[in-house]
Design an enzyme around this catalytic site. Structure first.
Site: not given
Ligand code: ADP
Ligand code: F6P
Length: 455
Positions: A174, A382
């Site tokens: 990912h 990212d």
């Molecule tokens: P990462 O995988 O690094 O966390 P992404 O942008 O791909 O980054 O995914 C983040 C996910 O977490 C998104 O689906 C978003 O809607 C969710 N998210 C981020 N902040 C919040 C929050 N405060 N409450 C609920 N969901 C959240």
């Molecule tokens: O996108 C990378 C990732 O490690 C995912 O596996 C996971 O959705 C997100 O970041 C949150 O990380 P963690 O599982 O460490 O809270």
């Protein structure tokens, strides 16, 4: 209480034809205000990308449920069986917080923070990967498919192939896969590559990542490799880019709901009916460029290009990996900077930045996207960034502007966004990109205009 629309059924122990293996289960335990344990949707993009795909599929999800106690028995979630893998305190420290999130995570994200190398962490990484492989081997039907996820579990495909050669094995990363000059720093680089090659199919977010992987396999393991196929003994491993996404129809339907639209209107009132709302939604992670964004915003206010009364920034930053030192330092610095900016530029009832660290349910997130005239998604690096895709899907009236980092995986697909280089502060301030630029007009309003008109 569950955050998000997850339906809970009764548990059943059976083998499945499809097994997903990920460090986290789609739900984890968190403490309710009264001290009781409650289950809620896990944070992060992996769960939000996979959950819609698997819903009502007779699959088993193998993963960690959070915490360091015995593995709890969990009920099904939306028809998917939960199979928990326990982590003890040493595993948590040395595997999850150590090798996965203090060595691999920074290295795979351009070394924006210095990767930490500790010999003891590798042992824990092997041990935990072995445990996940054994759990997957126990619940997979003969001839079934096992789909292993992400950088925490890179050894699982190889270990699983040894335990269960009858299975079809997929692996998906990912996060970005780094260029050879960075990956070569890893003392255990050969083992990590060999572990992934236990899969029949390896997926990455971007074609560049598949290319990096093929180059490394050829160099380190001296195997014949192209960006599509790698020859391993008597097998061929296929590789390629398969960018993850969201359930766009679900997000659009949510955003169009009358109660969500009403909530968006209410949020605008609560924000003081500004002319412009800028929104950022991140996990609190140094890869997300939060500090750089705050600095740019602060300089725009100080330079008189933006007036706090007309424009507000809503920064959602949900805490993440809170015991890892680099994350603690980041949170302190972000909170100090938000305090400084609000202290210097805000007024009573009119903060320059609305700063929120709470997890929100999907409807509240959709309402936030609905109120945002500009969505600023400016990570330093990212893998994908699903938040950018969620914003686009939620803007059902096709208004709004997405300011997107060139270094987010989603930039390859969302080509009509205003692309910016978040390392370039002036560029970030102006929103200059190949496809457009943002300028602050003399009146202090932020207009997003096409490059041809503005540059
Ligand atoms: P990462 O995988 O690094 O966390 P992404 O942008 O791909 O980054 O995914 C983040 C996910 O977490 C998104 O689906 C978003 O809607 C969710 N998210 C981020 N902040 C919040 C929050 N405060 N409450 C609920 N969901 C959240
Ligand atoms: O996108 C990378 C990732 O490690 C995912 O596996 C996971 O959705 C997100 O970041 C949150 O990380 P963690 O599982 O460490 O809270």
């Amino acid at each position: 209480m569950l955050v998000g629309p997850l339906l809970i059924g009764m548990p059943e122990m059976r083998q499945s034809s499809l097994v997903v293996v990920a460090n986290r289960l789609p739900i984890d335990d968190s403490m309710a205000p009264d001290g009781a344990c409650e289950w809620r949707r896990s944070p992060g993009g992996l769960v939000n990308a996979l959950h819609p795909l698997l819903r009502h599929t007779p699959a088993t999800w193998v993963g960690w449920a959070g915490g360091t106690g015995l593995a709890p028995t969990l009920p099904d979630v939306d028809g998917v069986r939960m199979h928990t893998v326990p982590l003890n305190a040493d595993d948590l420290r040395d595997h999850y917080e150590g090798f996965a999130n203090a060595t691999l995570w920074p290295l795979y994200h351009d070394s924006v923070e210095q990767p930490v190398h500790r010999r003891g962490w590798w042992e824990a990484y092997q041990r935990v990967n072995q445990r996940f492989a054994e759990a997957a081997a126990a619940v997979a039907e003969p001839g079934g498919a096992v789909w292993v996820q992400d950088y925490h579990l890179q050894l699982v495909p190889g270990l699983l192939r040894t335990l269960r050669p009858d299975l079809r094995i997929g692996f998906f990363l990912h996060v970005p896969f780094p260029p050879p000059e960075l990956f070569m720093q890893l003392p255990r680089r050969a083992e990590l590559l060999r572990g992934m090659l236990g899969a029949d199919l390896i997926g990455f977010q971007r074609a560049q990542a598949a290319h990096n992987f093929a180059q490394l396999v050829a160099k380190v393991l001296e195997l014949p490799a192209t960006d599509r196929r790698i020859g391993v003994a008597d097998r061929v491993v296929r590789i390629g880019a398969f960018p993850v996404s969201i359930d766009t129809a679900e997000m659009a339907a949510l955003a169009a709901r009358p109660d969500v639209a009403a909530r968006a209107r209410r949020l605008r009132q609560d924000l003081g009916e500004p002319e412009h709302v800028i929104l950022s939604v991140d996990r609190m992670d140094y890869t997300k460029g939060i500090e750089q964004r705050l600095k740019a915003y602060s300089e725009l206010i100080a330079g008189g290009h933006v007036k706090v009364r007309d424009t507000v920034l809503v920064q959602v930053a949900v805490p993440s990996r809170e015991r890892v030192g680099q994350y603690q330092i980041l949170r302190d610095r972000v909170e100090r900077e938000v305090g400084r900016i609000n202290g210097e530029f805000g007024r009573v009832g009119e903060p320059a930045i609305h700063y929120l660290t709470q997890p929100f349910d999907r409807a509240e997130l959709a309402a936030l996207y609905g109120v945002a005239d500009v969505m600023a998604v400016t990570p330093l690096r990212d893998g994908m960034n699903l938040v950018a895709k969620e914003y686009v899907a939620a803007r059902v009236d096709e208004t709004g502007a997405l300011l997107l980092s060139e270094f987010a995986g989603s930039a390859a697909e969302l080509s009509q966004a205003y692309l910016v280089n978040p390392h370039d502060l002036e560029g970030l301030k102006k929103g200059v990109s190949t496809s457009g630029c943002s300028v602050w007009t003399a009146s202090g309003t932020w207009q997003l205009v096409h490059q041809a008109e503005a540059c």
